[in-house]
Enzyme design. Structure first.
Site, PDB file in Angstrom:
ATOM      1  N   GLU A  95       0.792  -1.228   0.000  1.00  0.00           N
ATOM      2  CA  GLU A  95       0.000   0.000   0.000  1.00  0.00           C
ATOM      3  C   GLU A  95       0.828   1.283   0.000  1.00  0.00           C
ATOM      4  O   GLU A  95       0.370   2.305  -0.512  1.00  0.00           O
ATOM      5  CB  GLU A  95      -0.937   0.007   1.217  1.00  0.00           C
ATOM      6  CG  GLU A  95      -2.048  -1.018   1.155  1.00  0.00           C
ATOM      7  CD  GLU A  95      -3.011  -0.758   0.010  1.00  0.00           C
ATOM      8  OE1 GLU A  95      -3.375   0.413  -0.214  1.00  0.00           O
ATOM      9  OE2 GLU A  95      -3.390  -1.721  -0.673  1.00  0.00           O
ATOM     10  N   SER A 103     -51.448 -24.705  38.551  1.00  0.00           N
ATOM     11  CA  SER A 103     -51.056 -25.293  39.839  1.00  0.00           C
ATOM     12  C   SER A 103     -49.628 -24.975  40.254  1.00  0.00           C
ATOM     13  O   SER A 103     -49.205 -25.381  41.346  1.00  0.00           O
ATOM     14  CB  SER A 103     -51.235 -26.811  39.785  1.00  0.00           C
ATOM     15  OG  SER A 103     -52.610 -27.137  39.679  1.00  0.00           O
TER      16      SER A 103
END
Length: 850
Positions: A206, A487
């Site tokens: 780069e 229950s």
């Protein structure tokens, strides 16, 4: 007039005209001179003003560069981690479970372990090289270890070539993120942690003159201009690494001369202020290297995970080259969409790295022969694979953190989630709900379910399944759905009664016949048993075990709704509880998380501690621990009362409505629990606990239609499937020194008479053992099986008068023989735990997570 006289005026006139022209010319020249001076002055002034403006503009840009570079450079996502896997001798662990977790963490199976992130398995002997991790309390270093598992426990744990290890931790699994508003994802990396191959390769490709220029490279710009002019289009760029950083960090991608000039100026300013190392490190974290739907992949650290599912330190040369290749154009060279194009670019990068002597020719040649090796993109990549659990984490974090902080401060959140238990619970719920759907002929996809698992001691939620679509966020039934619990409320009623040990014991006789509750003037409530049957008089233990309705109503009215409400709130229920008698049969709505909290308090012996999913929160940038979430405990019920209730709930699983669990669990794995079914069988519940874990399961339909499932035929099956494979210690039942044991008559609840009764050994709180012994002269109505629709019908008892809150139902008269001293608790031999071998689900886990 002479000739001379005539010519003189002509001469004068000519001279006059000549003078006019001279003066005119001089005037023009003076004007030009004046304009020139003004122009020069203006030009100088303009240059000065322009220079001043440029200086001011540069100062503004410099301030912008400084503020953003030295301030919070990025909005960092919060990262959420599961619990770390702790290893120590004697730890309960299965080889298949360990291998699954290593695969989830991205470990690679090899024949020779020599790098971090690798493992080798030979039977139940493992060799692995951990990666190390920065925890909230300390740092766990990378270790090359060997461990052996025997009979479900770790019996050898040592560092290869060194001594035994007392304890160590494998790094935790990343289970989710909270992303910033821009939806940028990155993992910050430090320059000192980067491979020289990556750094030198990046600069070679780069910006070869990175360490020589001052932000811009005129030669590279000129070279790019010539190449572009020859090609007639933009084929080459001349931007330096510094310019690329400026473009990504401060500017946009628009192609305008103004933007390019601004970029060049800011690049120079950046170079003047900061070192090359600081600029390069920022570039490594900022560069855009991919896109995952709406999520932007920034930086080499995140890209390594996104493309190769491994930390950047473990990348090979060909993988490093692929990431460097993406810097030229992440979209154009996307290896998942354009593999041939990406491969060509990667090999070109490898050639450049070879030419610049970053890698050897041999290494470059070998790397060029390798495939791209891109990891498969998960369908939910970028989102949490466990969105339901992440909902719980977010909900608990909101107490201490703003939403903005969660999305931008880079927090590291350490949770208690066990990824192996989570995956098992998901698989079990999905499979069993699908089976129930088919067996009950319910439209495909309409039946759903929830499962929650927490630890008894720590109160930590280790697994949460919010529905069948476990990988996709949406409606989280575990936290949001509020359904009637049926229950499941009864343990709170019986606990309130057992707290009054002078009135109620497990042997207390209760009327199972019809009951009428007066609600007001000319208003009555007449609840019945689920099976529409009457068992006569039953003990409290039997009433609880068989989930009888009318005895529970009688106790609830006697104890009082206010006291029942206090007990429920003490157990951890924070939602409003209506003050209607119907709540005694579960006509109140709770979320599965509420039920889990309630049963966790019972499992913990009446000690309430808020369930938690988070252990600690740390700041990633400085390693500072921001918040810890310690265990807080409050005793809300008498321990002996809860122990008696737990004995009753254990009896539910052996002789009651949940006795089907005996077909799921080995004999040594004692548990306690309660079934729950709502009207018209719309909701199927089961909540229970072992000595180590609490599990709540709900099964039902989102449209609230009938499922034809009771708690015993629906949710219990999911619960049993899970407890069967979950490594969990057995429940210790009735072994407390607070209790004493006595033999009672199973029918009357009186003391056992060997001449005419059947003995049942039952625990009691000290001082509450019944003194009355069964007398053979008193006829006893035989009890018959019942509960959840089982049992033969019995003649109805005469209707008793209506009862009101605060009035205790009358007890039948009994003879009073001489009292006998209670026997101490028996010493019951504890069976040696034999944990079941877990089912082999590795293929399913691999398919799910890849």
């Amino acid at each position: 007039m002479t000739q001379d006289a005539i010519q003189k005026p002509q001469t004068i006139e000519h001279q006059t005209r000549q003078s006019v022209w001279v003066y005119s010319f001089k005037g023009v020249m003076w004007v030009f001179s004046l304009v020139g001076r003004i122009f020069r002055i203006g030009l100088v002034a303009g240059l000065i003003i322009g220079l001043l403006a440029l200086i001011v503009y540069a100062m503004q840009l410099d301030e912008q560069v400084k503020n953003q570079f030295e301030g919070r450079r990025w909005e960092l996502p919060a990262r959420v981690f599961a619990r770390p896997l702790e290893l120590f001798k004697g730890q309960v662990l299965y080889g298949d479970h360990l291998e699954r977790e290593l695969k989830l963490l991205g470990y690679r199976e090899v024949s020779d372990v020599n790098e971090t992130g690798q493992y080798l398995r030979k039977g139940d002997t493992f060799e692995l090289y951990s990666r190390g991790f920065e925890f909230a309390d300390d740092r766990e270093s990378a270790r090359h270890i060997k461990l052996t598992i025997s009979r479900g426990k770790v019996n050898v744990l040592q560092e290869v070539g060194k001594e035994d290890i007392a304890q160590m931790r494998v790094e935790p699994l990343l289970i989710g993120n909270f992303y910033p508003r821009k939806n940028e994802d990155r993992i910050l990396v430090r320059l000192k942690d980067m491979s020289p191959v990556l750094l030198n390769g990046l600069i070679s490709v780069e910006d070869r003159r990175f360490y020589e220029h001052q932000g811009i490279n005129p030669l590279a710009i000129a070279r790019a201009m010539v190449a572009n002019m020859k090609a007639g289009e933009a084929v080459q760029g001349g931007s330096t690494i510094t310019q690329q950083l400026v473009k990504n960090f401060y500017l946009s991608n628009e192609r305008k001369i103004e933007r390019k000039l601004k970029e060049a100026l800011m690049a120079v300013l950046l170079e003047l202020r900061y070192t090359k190392q600081e600029i390069l490190e920022a570039y490594l974290n900022e560069i855009h290297l991919g896109q995952d739907g709406g999520r932007a992949i920034h930086g080499f650290g995140m890209a390594a995970q996104f493309y190769f599912n491994r930390p950047i330190k473990e990348l090979k040369p060909e993988q490093i080259a692929m990431l460097i290749a993406l810097a030229k154009g992440a979209v154009f060279y996307n290896p998942r969409r354009y593999p041939e194009r990406a491969l060509e670019r990667r090999n070109l990068v490898l050639t450049v790295m070879e030419q610049e002597k970053v890698i050897t020719p041999e290494a470059a040649a070998e790397a060029r022969t390798r495939p791209l090796g891109i990891a498969a993109l998960q369908p939910t990549s970028g989102a949490s694979p466990f969105p339901a659990y992440l909902d719980l984490v977010r909900e608990q974090l909101k107490r201490d953190y703003r939403e903005e902080d969660l999305r931008s401060e880079g927090l590291l959140i350490f949770t208690s989630m066990d990824p192996i238990v989570q995956l098992m619970s998901e698989n079990i719920l999905i499979k069993r709900v699908e089976q129930l759907e088919r067996s009950e002929r319910i439209t495909k996809g309409m039946l759903n379910g929830v499962m929650l698992i927490s630890t008894v001691q720590g109160g930590e939620v280790i697994a949460l399944v919010g529905g069948r679509n476990v990988r996709y966020p949406g409606y989280n039934r575990a936290l949001m759905s509020r359904r009637q619990i049926g229950s499941l409320v009864k343990p709170a009623i019986y606990l309130a009664a057992l707290e009054q040990s002078n009135k109620y014991t497990l042997a207390s006789r209760l009327n199972d016949g019809p009951v009428t509750v007066k609600l007001g003037k000319n208003k009555f409530w007449e609840p019945g048993n689920y099976d529409k049957k009457n068992m006569g008089y039953v003990t409290l233990l039997k009433s609880l075990s068989l989930s009888r309705n009318t005895p529970a109503v009688r106790i609830g009215v006697d104890v009082g709704l206010e006291r029942i409400t206090q007990v429920l709130k003490g157990l951890g229920i924070t939602t409003p509880i209506p003050q209607y008698p119907s709540i005694l049969l579960g006509a109140l709505e709770m979320s599965p998380m509420d039920v889990q909290q309630m049963y966790h308090t019972l499992a913990a012996g009446g000690s309430y501690s808020p369930l938690r999913a988070i252990r600690s929160v740390m700041n990633e940038s400085n390693g500072q621990v921001l918040t810890r979430y310690p265990l807080t405990v409050q005793q809300v019920a008498k321990p002996e009362s809860v122990e008696l209730l737990t004995f009753g709930l254990h009896n539910v699983t052996t002789n009651g409505t949940a006795k089907a669990l005996q077909g799921y669990l080995p004999a040594w794995k004692r548990v306690a629990g309660k079934t729950g079914t709502t009207n018209d069988k719309k909701d199927s519940w089961f909540a229970g606990y072992s000595g180590e874990h609490v599990i709540t399961v709900w099964v039902g339909r989102d449209d609230n239609k009938e499922t034809n499932l009771t708690g015993g035929t629906g949710a219990l099956k999911v619960w049993g499937d899970m407890m069967k494979v979950l490594p969990s210690n057995a429940l210790r039942v009735g072994q407390s020194s607070r209790l004493v044991w006595a033999d009672i008559d199973a029918d009357t609840g009186q003391r056992f008479n060997p001449a005419c009764s059947t003995a049942q050994r039952v625990p009691f709180a000290k001082g509450s053992v019944p003194s009355q012994v069964r007398t053979c002269e008193i006829p006893v109505q035989p009890s018959v099986p019942g509960g959840d629709g089982e049992g033969a019908p019995q003649p109805a008892n005469p209707r008793v008068p209506p009862i009101q809150a605060g009035v205790r139902p009358a007890q039948p008269p009994v003879a009073r023989p001489p009292a006998q001293q209670p026997r101490p608790a028996p010493q019951q031999p504890q069976p040696q735990p034999r944990r079941p071998t877990p089912t082999n689900e590795s293929g399913w886990v691999d398919e799910l997570m890849q």
